[in-house]
Design a protein around this motif. Structure first.
Motif, short mmCIF file in Angstrom:
data_model
loop_
_atom_site.label_atom_id
_atom_site.label_comp_id
_atom_site.label_asym_id
_atom_site.label_seq_id
_atom_site.Cartn_x
_atom_site.Cartn_y
_atom_site.Cartn_z
N GLU A 158 -7.92 -3.35 1.85
CA GLU A 158 -7.05 -2.72 0.86
C GLU A 158 -6.29 -1.57 1.53
N ASN A 159 -6.97 -0.81 2.35
CA ASN A 159 -6.36 0.28 3.11
C ASN A 159 -5.91 -0.27 4.45
N TYR B 212 -10.48 -6.26 0.95
CA TYR B 212 -9.72 -7.05 -0.02
C TYR B 212 -10.23 -8.48 -0.03
N THR C 120 -3.87 3.27 2.30
CA THR C 120 -3.20 2.34 1.38
C THR C 120 -1.72 2.63 1.32
#
Length: 157
Positions: A44-45, A5, A157
């Protein structure tokens, strides 16, 4: 597979070596490889599941701390004091590398083998405590993964 991210750029390996010297433990090589490329990594995850000490399914998020002392979210060394201060419910041989949004600590666990190159991953709950027979108390520790590699593999996620 990690999906980045954001991060705080690269970090010089000498800074990581200095941190290892200060905390008296060597980080796992796969962790070092990752954070030299992506300091203060945000994924992100970034969610992981675990079973807490009460036998309940639980989850947390992971936010890697920086090796740079001027980072807005703080750095590993200054935050390590919160985990290792025995007089303040901490532990010896528990080494912080990330935090959760709720303030819990994600750590390498060197308690059973201070020289291991593959420490287990634990979650140290900053606001839950366990009382010991000797009258002391410490923060609750939850097992999360058997290695850093296993920890990364379980993120979602």
């Amino acid at each position: 597979m990690i999906n980045i991210y954001r991060d705080n750029g690269k970090v010089d390996i000498d800074i990581i070596f200095k941190a290892e010297e200060i905390i008296s433990h060597v980080f796992p090589s796969n962790y070092t490889d990752l954070v030299t490329k992506y300091d203060a990594l945000r994924l992100e995850n970034n969610i992981f599941d675990f079973t807490n000490v009460y036998g309940e399914k639980d989850e947390r998020d992971v936010n890697f701390l920086s090796f740079k002392t001027d980072h807005i979210d703080g750095d590993i060394i200054s935050n390590q004091e919160n985990v290792s201060d025995i007089s303040n419910f901490g532990y010896k041989n528990i080494v912080l590398f990330a935090i959760c949004a709720n303030g819990d600590y994600i750590c390498f666990d060197y308690r059973h083998d201070a020289m291991t190159k593959k420490p287990k991953i634990v979650l140290v709950c900053h606001d839950e405590f366990v009382d010991h027979d000797d009258g002391t108390s410490s923060m609750v520790i939850n097992h999360v993964a058997d290695s850093f590699e296993d920890f990364i593999d379980m993120l979602h996620t």
